[in-house]
Design a protein around this motif. Structure first.
Motif, mmCIF file in Angstrom:
data_model
loop_
_atom_site.group_PDB
_atom_site.id
_atom_site.type_symbol
_atom_site.label_atom_id
_atom_site.label_comp_id
_atom_site.label_asym_id
_atom_site.label_seq_id
_atom_site.Cartn_x
_atom_site.Cartn_y
_atom_site.Cartn_z
ATOM 1 N N GLU A 1 17.641 -4.253 -0.037
ATOM 2 C CA GLU A 1 16.505 -3.687 -0.769
ATOM 3 C C GLU A 1 15.420 -4.740 -0.868
ATOM 4 O OE1 GLU A 1 17.027 -0.857 -4.116
ATOM 5 O OE2 GLU A 1 19.112 -1.519 -4.055
ATOM 6 N N VAL A 2 14.180 -4.309 -0.830
ATOM 7 C CA VAL A 2 13.041 -5.206 -0.917
ATOM 8 C C VAL A 2 11.991 -4.584 -1.827
ATOM 9 C CG1 VAL A 2 12.038 -4.235 1.202
ATOM 10 C CG2 VAL A 2 11.299 -6.495 0.408
ATOM 11 N N SER A 3 11.327 -5.420 -2.609
ATOM 12 C CA SER A 3 10.299 -4.962 -3.545
ATOM 13 C C SER A 3 8.986 -5.674 -3.247
ATOM 14 C CB SER A 3 10.716 -5.231 -4.995
ATOM 15 O OG SER A 3 11.870 -4.488 -5.328
ATOM 16 N N PHE A 4 7.900 -4.903 -3.305
ATOM 17 C CA PHE A 4 6.546 -5.412 -3.083
ATOM 18 C C PHE A 4 5.778 -5.273 -4.393
ATOM 19 C CE2 PHE A 4 8.289 -3.513 0.720
ATOM 20 C CZ PHE A 4 8.069 -4.462 1.710
ATOM 21 N N TYR A 5 5.116 -6.328 -4.804
ATOM 22 C CA TYR A 5 4.473 -6.362 -6.117
ATOM 23 C C TYR A 5 2.954 -6.429 -5.941
ATOM 24 C CZ TYR A 5 9.234 -7.568 -7.489
ATOM 25 O OH TYR A 5 10.601 -7.564 -7.670
ATOM 26 N N PHE A 6 2.275 -5.499 -6.618
ATOM 27 C CA PHE A 6 0.820 -5.390 -6.515
ATOM 28 C C PHE A 6 0.197 -5.464 -7.903
ATOM 29 C CE2 PHE A 6 2.350 -3.475 -2.675
ATOM 30 C CZ PHE A 6 1.352 -3.621 -1.732
ATOM 31 N N VAL A 7 -0.963 -6.104 -8.003
ATOM 32 C CA VAL A 7 -1.813 -6.026 -9.188
ATOM 33 C C VAL A 7 -3.106 -5.372 -8.739
ATOM 34 C CG1 VAL A 7 -3.078 -7.290 -10.963
ATOM 35 C CG2 VAL A 7 -0.782 -8.037 -10.292
ATOM 36 N N ASP A 8 -3.468 -4.265 -9.408
ATOM 37 C CA ASP A 8 -4.502 -3.382 -8.887
ATOM 38 C C ASP A 8 -4.078 -3.012 -7.458
ATOM 39 O OD1 ASP A 8 -5.542 -3.773 -11.363
ATOM 40 O OD2 ASP A 8 -7.311 -4.874 -10.720
ATOM 41 N N HIS A 9 -4.896 -3.233 -6.464
ATOM 42 C CA HIS A 9 -4.457 -2.911 -5.094
ATOM 43 C C HIS A 9 -4.214 -4.170 -4.276
ATOM 44 C CE1 HIS A 9 -5.678 1.588 -4.809
ATOM 45 N NE2 HIS A 9 -5.274 1.271 -6.010
ATOM 46 N N GLU A 10 -4.072 -5.301 -4.958
ATOM 47 C CA GLU A 10 -3.862 -6.577 -4.269
ATOM 48 C C GLU A 10 -2.370 -6.892 -4.193
ATOM 49 O OE1 GLU A 10 -4.883 -11.359 -4.767
ATOM 50 O OE2 GLU A 10 -5.467 -9.928 -6.325
ATOM 51 N N PHE A 11 -1.876 -7.125 -2.983
ATOM 52 C CA PHE A 11 -0.491 -7.548 -2.808
ATOM 53 C C PHE A 11 -0.336 -8.991 -3.259
ATOM 54 C CE2 PHE A 11 2.477 -9.898 -0.041
ATOM 55 C CZ PHE A 11 3.671 -9.338 -0.502
ATOM 56 N N LEU A 12 0.665 -9.255 -4.111
ATOM 57 C CA LEU A 12 0.891 -10.605 -4.619
ATOM 58 C C LEU A 12 2.110 -11.286 -4.000
ATOM 59 C CD1 LEU A 12 -0.755 -12.162 -6.873
ATOM 60 C CD2 LEU A 12 -1.248 -9.748 -6.716
ATOM 61 N N ALA B 1 4.066 -0.438 2.210
ATOM 62 C CA ALA B 1 3.955 -0.553 0.756
ATOM 63 C C ALA B 1 2.575 -0.141 0.270
ATOM 64 C CB ALA B 1 4.262 -1.993 0.329
ATOM 65 N N ARG B 2 1.535 -0.585 0.970
ATOM 66 C CA ARG B 2 0.172 -0.245 0.553
ATOM 67 C C ARG B 2 -0.075 1.261 0.612
ATOM 68 N NH1 ARG B 2 -1.871 -5.230 3.117
ATOM 69 N NH2 ARG B 2 -2.603 -6.580 1.432
ATOM 70 N N GLY B 3 0.585 1.920 1.543
ATOM 71 C CA GLY B 3 0.401 3.361 1.653
ATOM 72 C C GLY B 3 0.770 4.081 0.370
ATOM 73 N N PHE B 4 1.830 3.635 -0.308
ATOM 74 C CA PHE B 4 2.248 4.278 -1.541
ATOM 75 C C PHE B 4 1.368 3.876 -2.718
ATOM 76 C CE2 PHE B 4 6.154 4.520 1.027
ATOM 77 C CZ PHE B 4 6.327 5.900 0.992
ATOM 78 N N VAL B 5 0.898 2.633 -2.734
ATOM 79 C CA VAL B 5 -0.031 2.211 -3.784
ATOM 80 C C VAL B 5 -1.330 2.998 -3.683
ATOM 81 C CG1 VAL B 5 -1.410 0.263 -4.644
ATOM 82 C CG2 VAL B 5 0.998 -0.083 -4.036
ATOM 83 N N GLU B 6 -1.831 3.177 -2.451
ATOM 84 C CA GLU B 6 -3.045 3.966 -2.264
ATOM 85 C C GLU B 6 -2.811 5.416 -2.678
ATOM 86 O OE1 GLU B 6 -5.984 2.857 -1.455
ATOM 87 O OE2 GLU B 6 -5.316 0.786 -1.172
ATOM 88 N N TRP B 7 -1.666 5.964 -2.314
ATOM 89 C CA TRP B 7 -1.347 7.348 -2.688
ATOM 90 C C TRP B 7 -1.374 7.524 -4.193
ATOM 91 C CZ3 TRP B 7 3.002 8.509 -5.642
ATOM 92 C CH2 TRP B 7 3.225 9.875 -5.865
ATOM 93 N N ASN B 8 -0.898 6.538 -4.928
ATOM 94 C CA ASN B 8 -0.803 6.673 -6.383
ATOM 95 C C ASN B 8 -2.172 6.666 -7.058
ATOM 96 O OD1 ASN B 8 0.728 7.066 -8.696
ATOM 97 N ND2 ASN B 8 1.132 4.899 -9.014
ATOM 98 N N VAL C 1 -0.192 -2.861 -12.679
ATOM 99 C CA VAL C 1 0.860 -3.545 -11.932
ATOM 100 C C VAL C 1 1.811 -2.493 -11.371
ATOM 101 C CG1 VAL C 1 2.717 -5.249 -12.072
ATOM 102 C CG2 VAL C 1 0.694 -5.500 -13.522
ATOM 103 N N GLN C 2 2.090 -2.578 -10.078
ATOM 104 C CA GLN C 2 3.002 -1.628 -9.451
ATOM 105 C C GLN C 2 4.027 -2.372 -8.591
ATOM 106 O OE1 GLN C 2 1.123 2.192 -7.974
ATOM 107 N NE2 GLN C 2 -0.735 0.966 -8.204
ATOM 108 N N ARG C 3 5.240 -1.819 -8.573
ATOM 109 C CA ARG C 3 6.305 -2.379 -7.738
ATOM 110 C C ARG C 3 6.808 -1.285 -6.795
ATOM 111 N NH1 ARG C 3 11.040 -3.341 -11.136
ATOM 112 N NH2 ARG C 3 11.962 -1.528 -10.127
ATOM 113 N N VAL C 4 6.716 -1.553 -5.514
ATOM 114 C CA VAL C 4 7.188 -0.612 -4.497
ATOM 115 C C VAL C 4 8.576 -1.060 -4.064
ATOM 116 C CG1 VAL C 4 6.745 0.423 -2.246
ATOM 117 C CG2 VAL C 4 4.819 -0.211 -3.729
ATOM 118 N N ASP C 5 9.593 -0.274 -4.398
ATOM 119 C CA ASP C 5 10.973 -0.592 -4.033
ATOM 120 C C ASP C 5 11.364 0.187 -2.791
ATOM 121 O OD1 ASP C 5 11.192 -2.217 -6.254
ATOM 122 O OD2 ASP C 5 12.172 -0.693 -7.483
#
Length: 273
Positions: free
Chosen positions: A170-181, A208-215, A221-225
Protein backbone atom coordinates in the motif's frame (compact mmCIF):
# COMPACT_ATOMS: atom_id res chain seq x y z
CA UNK A 1 -1.68 42.94 14.27
CA UNK A 2 -4.42 40.52 15.35
CA UNK A 3 -3.53 36.89 14.77
CA UNK A 4 -6.16 34.49 13.37
CA UNK A 5 -7.83 32.24 15.98
CA UNK A 6 -8.05 28.54 15.19
CA UNK A 7 -10.08 25.87 16.96
CA UNK A 8 -8.11 22.66 16.43
CA UNK A 9 -10.36 19.60 16.69
CA UNK A 10 -8.66 16.39 17.79
CA UNK A 11 -9.22 13.36 19.98
CA UNK A 12 -5.88 13.05 21.73
CA UNK A 13 -6.99 9.87 23.49
CA UNK A 14 -8.16 7.99 20.39
CA UNK A 15 -6.49 4.53 20.49
CA UNK A 16 -5.39 4.23 16.86
CA UNK A 17 -3.80 0.93 15.95
CA UNK A 18 -0.13 1.29 15.13
CA UNK A 19 -0.16 5.08 15.43
CA UNK A 20 -0.15 7.76 18.10
CA UNK A 21 -2.55 10.47 16.98
CA UNK A 22 -1.71 12.60 19.98
CA UNK A 23 2.01 12.88 19.12
CA UNK A 24 1.22 14.18 15.64
CA UNK A 25 -1.24 16.78 16.91
CA UNK A 26 1.04 17.91 19.73
CA UNK A 27 3.76 18.55 17.14
CA UNK A 28 1.45 20.29 14.67
CA UNK A 29 -0.23 22.55 17.22
CA UNK A 30 3.14 23.57 18.64
CA UNK A 31 4.19 24.71 15.17
CA UNK A 32 0.86 26.36 14.28
CA UNK A 33 1.02 28.45 17.45
CA UNK A 34 3.98 30.24 15.89
CA UNK A 35 1.53 31.96 13.53
CA UNK A 36 -1.97 31.52 14.97
CA UNK A 37 -3.81 31.80 18.28
CA UNK A 38 -4.97 28.26 18.84
CA UNK A 39 -7.04 26.08 21.17
CA UNK A 40 -7.68 22.34 21.11
CA UNK A 41 -10.99 20.57 21.69
CA UNK A 42 -12.58 17.14 21.34
CA UNK A 43 -14.91 16.77 18.31
CA UNK A 44 -18.06 16.59 20.43
CA UNK A 45 -17.19 19.98 21.96
CA UNK A 46 -16.66 21.78 18.65
CA UNK A 47 -20.24 23.09 18.27
CA UNK A 48 -20.19 24.77 21.67
CA UNK A 49 -16.85 26.53 21.00
CA UNK A 50 -16.52 27.21 17.27
CA UNK A 51 -18.27 30.60 17.14
CA UNK A 52 -15.38 32.19 19.07
CA UNK A 53 -12.82 31.34 16.37
CA UNK A 54 -11.98 32.43 12.84
CA UNK A 55 -11.82 28.85 11.60
CA UNK A 56 -12.17 25.25 12.77
CA UNK A 57 -9.33 22.89 11.80
CA UNK A 58 -10.42 19.24 11.88
CA UNK A 59 -7.42 17.02 12.37
CA UNK A 60 -7.00 13.62 14.11
CA UNK A 61 -10.54 13.53 15.43
CA UNK A 62 -11.04 9.77 15.01
CA UNK A 63 -13.77 7.95 13.05
CA UNK A 64 -17.04 9.91 13.10
CA UNK A 65 -18.88 6.62 13.50
CA UNK A 66 -18.16 6.86 17.22
CA UNK A 67 -19.86 10.27 17.49
CA UNK A 68 -22.08 10.32 14.39
CA UNK A 69 -24.90 12.46 15.82
CA UNK A 70 -22.48 15.09 17.13
CA UNK A 71 -20.65 15.21 13.80
CA UNK A 72 -23.86 15.65 11.81
CA UNK A 73 -24.91 18.44 14.19
CA UNK A 74 -21.50 20.08 13.73
CA UNK A 75 -21.75 19.92 9.95
CA UNK A 76 -25.30 21.28 9.88
CA UNK A 77 -24.54 24.19 12.21
CA UNK A 78 -21.25 25.02 10.51
CA UNK A 79 -22.90 25.17 7.07
CA UNK A 80 -25.90 27.12 8.36
CA UNK A 81 -23.75 29.60 10.27
CA UNK A 82 -21.07 30.04 7.64
CA UNK A 83 -18.32 28.69 9.91
CA UNK A 84 -15.01 28.25 8.14
CA UNK A 85 -14.03 24.58 8.44
CA UNK A 86 -10.69 23.19 7.24
CA UNK A 87 -10.92 20.88 5.39
CA UNK A 88 -13.99 22.54 3.83
CA UNK A 89 -17.12 20.42 4.21
CA UNK A 90 -17.60 20.06 0.45
CA UNK A 91 -15.40 16.98 0.03
CA UNK A 92 -16.88 14.16 -2.05
CA UNK A 93 -14.71 11.35 -0.68
CA UNK A 94 -14.46 9.85 2.84
CA UNK A 95 -15.93 13.03 4.30
CA UNK A 96 -19.25 12.01 2.76
CA UNK A 97 -18.98 8.26 3.40
CA UNK A 98 -17.88 5.53 1.01
CA UNK A 99 -20.43 6.05 -1.78
CA UNK A 100 -17.71 7.57 -3.94
CA UNK A 101 -16.01 4.16 -4.19
CA UNK A 102 -19.19 2.76 -5.75
CA UNK A 103 -19.51 5.72 -8.09
CA UNK A 104 -15.87 5.68 -9.20
CA UNK A 105 -15.91 1.90 -9.63
CA UNK A 106 -19.05 2.10 -11.77
CA UNK A 107 -17.41 4.85 -13.84
CA UNK A 108 -14.41 2.63 -14.59
CA UNK A 109 -11.90 4.68 -12.61
CA UNK A 110 -8.81 2.88 -11.19
CA UNK A 111 -10.28 1.88 -7.82
CA UNK A 112 -10.69 -1.48 -6.13
CA UNK A 113 -13.89 -2.87 -7.72
CA UNK A 114 -16.75 -2.14 -5.33
CA UNK A 115 -20.45 -3.04 -5.10
CA UNK A 116 -23.10 -2.85 -2.40
CA UNK A 117 -25.70 -5.37 -3.65
CA UNK A 118 -25.61 -9.13 -3.97
CA UNK A 119 -27.11 -8.75 -7.44
CA UNK A 120 -23.97 -6.87 -8.52
CA UNK A 121 -21.39 -9.40 -7.33
CA UNK A 122 -20.83 -10.45 -10.94
CA UNK A 123 -19.15 -7.08 -11.49
CA UNK A 124 -16.30 -8.12 -9.19
CA UNK A 125 -13.38 -10.32 -10.22
CA UNK A 126 -13.67 -13.94 -9.17
CA UNK A 127 -12.16 -14.45 -5.72
CA UNK A 128 -12.21 -16.82 -2.77
CA UNK A 129 -12.47 -13.98 -0.26
CA UNK A 130 -14.29 -10.66 -0.05
CA UNK A 131 -13.72 -7.53 1.99
CA UNK A 132 -16.90 -6.21 3.62
CA UNK A 133 -16.83 -2.78 5.28
CA UNK A 134 -19.41 -0.22 6.44
CA UNK A 135 -20.20 2.68 4.13
CA UNK A 136 -19.74 5.02 7.07
CA UNK A 137 -16.70 3.24 8.49
CA UNK A 138 -13.13 4.42 8.96
CA UNK A 139 -9.86 3.12 10.38
CA UNK A 140 -10.96 -0.46 9.53
CA UNK A 141 -13.86 -0.30 11.99
CA UNK A 142 -16.34 -3.05 11.14
CA UNK A 143 -14.18 -4.42 8.32
CA UNK A 144 -14.23 -8.18 7.81
CA UNK A 145 -12.82 -10.64 5.28
CA UNK A 146 -15.29 -13.39 4.43
CA UNK A 147 -16.02 -16.18 1.97
CA UNK A 148 -18.87 -15.88 -0.54
CA UNK A 149 -21.26 -18.03 1.47
CA UNK A 150 -21.32 -15.43 4.26
CA UNK A 151 -22.23 -12.49 2.05
CA UNK A 152 -26.04 -12.96 2.05
CA UNK A 153 -26.13 -12.37 5.81
CA UNK A 154 -23.98 -9.25 5.62
CA UNK A 155 -24.89 -7.31 2.47
CA UNK A 156 -27.87 -5.17 3.51
CA UNK A 157 -27.23 -1.84 1.77
CA UNK A 158 -25.10 -0.41 4.58
CA UNK A 159 -21.84 -2.10 3.56
CA UNK A 160 -19.49 -2.27 0.61
CA UNK A 161 -18.17 -5.48 -0.92
CA UNK A 162 -14.78 -5.70 -2.62
CA UNK A 163 -12.55 -8.55 -3.75
CA UNK A 164 -9.74 -9.33 -1.33
CA UNK A 165 -6.80 -8.15 -3.43
CA UNK A 166 -3.40 -9.78 -2.89
CA UNK A 167 -1.54 -6.51 -3.42
CA UNK A 168 2.22 -6.04 -3.31
CA UNK A 169 2.07 -3.03 -0.99
CA UNK A 170 0.00 0.00 0.00
CA UNK A 171 1.18 3.52 -0.74
CA UNK A 172 -0.16 6.91 0.36
CA UNK A 173 0.24 10.28 -1.36
CA UNK A 174 -0.12 13.42 0.74
CA UNK A 175 -1.35 16.72 -0.67
CA UNK A 176 -1.89 20.19 0.80
CA UNK A 177 -4.36 22.05 -1.37
CA UNK A 178 -3.38 20.60 -4.77
CA UNK A 179 0.35 20.47 -4.06
CA UNK A 180 1.96 17.05 -3.67
CA UNK A 181 4.19 16.99 -0.58
CA UNK A 182 5.38 13.41 0.01
CA UNK A 183 4.55 9.73 -0.34
CA UNK A 184 4.95 6.84 2.08
CA UNK A 185 4.46 3.12 1.60
CA UNK A 186 4.14 -0.04 3.64
CA UNK A 187 6.53 -2.54 2.04
CA UNK A 188 5.09 -5.35 4.16
CA UNK A 189 1.32 -5.83 3.58
CA UNK A 190 0.79 -7.22 7.09
CA UNK A 191 2.28 -4.08 8.69
CA UNK A 192 0.10 -1.26 7.34
CA UNK A 193 1.51 1.50 9.52
CA UNK A 194 5.21 0.58 9.31
CA UNK A 195 5.82 3.23 6.68
CA UNK A 196 8.87 4.21 4.69
CA UNK A 197 9.51 7.05 2.22
CA UNK A 198 8.35 6.29 -1.32
CA UNK A 199 9.63 7.90 -4.52
CA UNK A 200 6.61 8.12 -6.84
CA UNK A 201 6.94 7.78 -10.59
CA UNK A 202 5.31 10.34 -12.90
CA UNK A 203 2.53 7.79 -13.52
CA UNK A 204 2.02 7.37 -9.77
CA UNK A 205 1.62 11.13 -9.32
CA UNK A 206 -0.75 11.38 -12.28
CA UNK A 207 -2.86 8.64 -10.65
CA UNK A 208 -2.97 10.40 -7.26
CA UNK A 209 -3.52 13.88 -8.68
CA UNK A 210 -6.44 12.61 -10.70
CA UNK A 211 -8.38 11.85 -7.53
CA UNK A 212 -7.42 15.11 -5.82
CA UNK A 213 -8.63 17.02 -8.88
CA UNK A 214 -11.84 14.96 -8.95
CA UNK A 215 -12.56 15.88 -5.34
CA UNK A 216 -12.40 19.59 -6.11
CA UNK A 217 -11.33 20.90 -2.69
CA UNK A 218 -9.70 24.30 -3.09
CA UNK A 219 -8.05 24.08 0.32
CA UNK A 220 -7.13 21.33 2.72
CA UNK A 221 -5.08 18.22 3.41
CA UNK A 222 -5.82 15.03 1.49
CA UNK A 223 -4.32 11.54 1.56
CA UNK A 224 -4.71 9.27 -1.45
CA UNK A 225 -4.36 5.63 -0.37
CA UNK A 226 -3.68 3.04 -3.06
CA UNK A 227 -2.47 -0.52 -3.45
CA UNK A 228 -0.16 -2.00 -6.05
CA UNK A 229 -2.32 -4.66 -7.66
CA UNK A 230 -0.98 -8.00 -8.96
CA UNK A 231 -0.97 -6.60 -12.49
CA UNK A 232 1.33 -3.75 -11.43
CA UNK A 233 -1.27 -0.98 -11.62
CA UNK A 234 -2.30 1.25 -8.72
CA UNK A 235 -5.87 1.00 -7.44
CA UNK A 236 -7.49 3.50 -5.12
CA UNK A 237 -8.23 2.15 -1.64
CA UNK A 238 -9.62 5.39 -0.24
CA UNK A 239 -9.37 9.16 -0.56
CA UNK A 240 -9.20 10.57 2.96
CA UNK A 241 -10.40 14.18 2.90
CA UNK A 242 -11.81 14.69 6.40
CA UNK A 243 -9.09 14.01 8.96
CA UNK A 244 -6.24 12.10 7.32
CA UNK A 245 -3.51 10.90 9.64
CA UNK A 246 -0.27 12.25 8.18
CA UNK A 247 2.41 9.88 9.53
CA UNK A 248 4.73 12.84 10.07
CA UNK A 249 6.89 10.66 12.31
CA UNK A 250 7.98 8.76 9.18
CA UNK A 251 9.50 11.93 7.69
CA UNK A 252 12.83 13.54 8.43
CA UNK A 253 13.05 17.04 9.92
CA UNK A 254 13.22 18.65 6.48
CA UNK A 255 10.11 16.82 5.35
CA UNK A 256 8.15 17.77 8.47
CA UNK A 257 9.21 21.41 8.13
CA UNK A 258 8.11 21.45 4.49
CA UNK A 259 4.71 20.07 5.44
CA UNK A 260 4.22 22.60 8.25
CA UNK A 261 5.18 25.47 5.93
CA UNK A 262 2.71 24.27 3.31
CA UNK A 263 -0.04 23.87 5.92
CA UNK A 264 0.48 27.37 7.33
CA UNK A 265 0.40 28.90 3.84
CA UNK A 266 -2.74 26.94 2.99
CA UNK A 267 -4.47 28.10 6.17
CA UNK A 268 -3.60 31.73 5.42
CA UNK A 269 -5.02 31.41 1.90
CA UNK A 270 -8.10 29.71 3.30
CA UNK A 271 -8.69 32.49 5.85
CA UNK A 272 -8.17 35.16 3.18
CA UNK A 273 -10.48 33.52 0.63
Amino acid sequence: MTRPRLLYVTDLAYPARGRRYCDEDIHLTARLREDFDLALCHPIDAVALMDAFDAVVVRNSGPVLSYQAAYEDFRERAVRGGTRVYNPLTGKADMAGKQYLLDLSAAGRPVIPTVDRLADLHRLPETDRYVVKPKLGADSLGLSIVTADRLPGLVDGTVLVQPCVDFAYEVSFYFVDHEFLYALYAPYPDRRWQLEPYAPTPDDLEFARGFVEWNGLGHGVQRVDACRAPGGELLLVELEDLNPYLSLDALDDEGRDAFVTALKESLRRFLDS
